[in-house]
Design an enzyme around this catalytic site. Structure first.
Site, PDB file in Angstrom:
ATOM      1  N   CYS A  93      90.628  60.599  49.584  1.00  0.00           N
ATOM      2  CA  CYS A  93      89.729  59.814  50.433  1.00  0.00           C
ATOM      3  C   CYS A  93      90.437  58.641  51.132  1.00  0.00           C
ATOM      4  CB  CYS A  93      88.535  59.364  49.607  1.00  0.00           C
ATOM      5  SG  CYS A  93      87.091  59.109  50.639  1.00  0.00           S
ATOM      6  N   HIS A 189      86.364  63.247  46.077  1.00  0.00           N
ATOM      7  CA  HIS A 189      86.782  62.238  45.109  1.00  0.00           C
ATOM      8  C   HIS A 189      85.981  62.327  43.814  1.00  0.00           C
ATOM      9  CE1 HIS A 189      83.277  60.099  46.373  1.00  0.00           C
ATOM     10  NE2 HIS A 189      83.722  59.938  47.596  1.00  0.00           N
TER      11      HIS A 189
HETATM   12  N1  GLN Z   1      86.837  53.474  53.429  1.00  0.00           N
HETATM   13  C1  GLN Z   1      86.990  54.827  53.827  1.00  0.00           C
HETATM   14  C2  GLN Z   1      85.799  55.391  54.575  1.00  0.00           C
HETATM   15  O1  GLN Z   1      84.715  54.914  54.421  1.00  0.00           O
HETATM   16  C3  GLN Z   1      87.318  55.681  52.619  1.00  0.00           C
HETATM   17  C4  GLN Z   1      86.245  55.581  51.595  1.00  0.00           C
HETATM   18  C5  GLN Z   1      86.533  56.352  50.387  1.00  0.00           C
HETATM   19  O2  GLN Z   1      87.630  56.288  49.795  1.00  0.00           O
HETATM   20  N2  GLN Z   1      85.494  57.049  49.981  1.00  0.00           N
HETATM   21  O3  GLN Z   1      85.943  56.334  55.329  1.00  0.00           O
END
Ligand code: GLN
Length: 247
Positions: A93, A189
């Protein structure tokens, strides 16, 4: 046999219990009589990439990603060389987005080291869903959960999987993640590896082969419960999809 697993920036990229993925890597080695040493590298520490067999770069919020980006810039050349020489990396992610050229958020542009030839742009509607992928690398569907504002454009890279249910890289491309050399980068994730033991073993096997030679194999584990869990998820969502498309 022993693998050294580096957990990069666990103090910052820790949004989804990425330590669970580390535990899974460790356990699946130990269950086969092998050793795993886990080395955490909090933000600011210097990373001896050559000493590592496998690296996990977890997920984080835009704010944490901005902080991590500074550390990654310092480490960029060594990290890139390690990836090019076949280092085994799982990036999840926020960690996936950080491998690209940039991630344009609502407020700023976070520059990345360009380890992957990808870029990410934020949109106000978050892509939040359970997700199911089909991947030629795996026998079972890969199941997980995604929650991201960023849309990732992967150019000529090979995706990690084809989206059967959920959104994936952009919500419209039909694909999820990237596989490049020994890098697996994905929006899936949380307990990605406990839910998908094949993905875990794929990473371990790549790392063991790089270290101990291409003949190295992993003996199978039972994974009975993991299969039941996987079937439950695929039945739930794929049957639901069929039902709703019959309306
Ligand atoms: N901050 C990033 C987004 O919102 C990744 C978020 C995450 O790791 N879920 O796209």
């Amino acid at each position: 046999m022993k693998l050294k697993i580096g957990h990069l920036y666990p103090d910052l990229l820790n949004l989804y219990g990425d330590r669970g993925n580390i535990r899974c890597l460790q356990k699946r080695l130990q269950w086969r009589g092998m050793e795993a040493e886990v080395i955490p590298y909090p933000g600011g520490s210097s990373i001896d990439f050559e000493n590592l067999d496998l690296i996990l770069l977890g997920g984080g919020s835009d704010r944490e990603q901005e902080l991590v980006c500074r550390y990654l810039t310092t480490a960029a050349t060594a990290f890139k060389d390690w990836v090019e020489s076949g280092g085994v990396l799982l990036a999840v992610c926020g960690g996936y987005q950080l491998l690209g050229h940039y991630y344009r958020t609502a407020d700023t542009t976070i520059e990345g080291p360009g380890i992957l030839d990808i870029y990410t742009e934020w949109q106000p509607e978050r892509l939040v869903s359970d997700i199911i992928l089909e991947s030629p690398l795996f026998h079972d569907p890969v199941v997980g959960f995604e929650n991201h504002g960023g849309r990732t454009f992967i150019g000529d890279h090979k995706p990690f999987g084809k989206v059967i249910y959920g959104y994936g890289n952009t919500g419209t491309s039909g694909y999820e993640g990237v596989v490049y050399k020994n890098v697996t980068a994905t929006y899936l994730h949380g307990p990605l590896l406990p839910k998908n033991p094949e993905v875990c073993d794929n990473l371990l096997e790549r790392a063991l082969r790089r270290k101990y030679g291409s003949q190295t194999t992993l003996e199978p584990l039972s994974d009975k419960l993991e299969h039941v869990a996987n079937n439950t998820i695929t039945d739930r969502y794929l049957n639901k999809k069929k039902k709703s498309s019959r309306k």
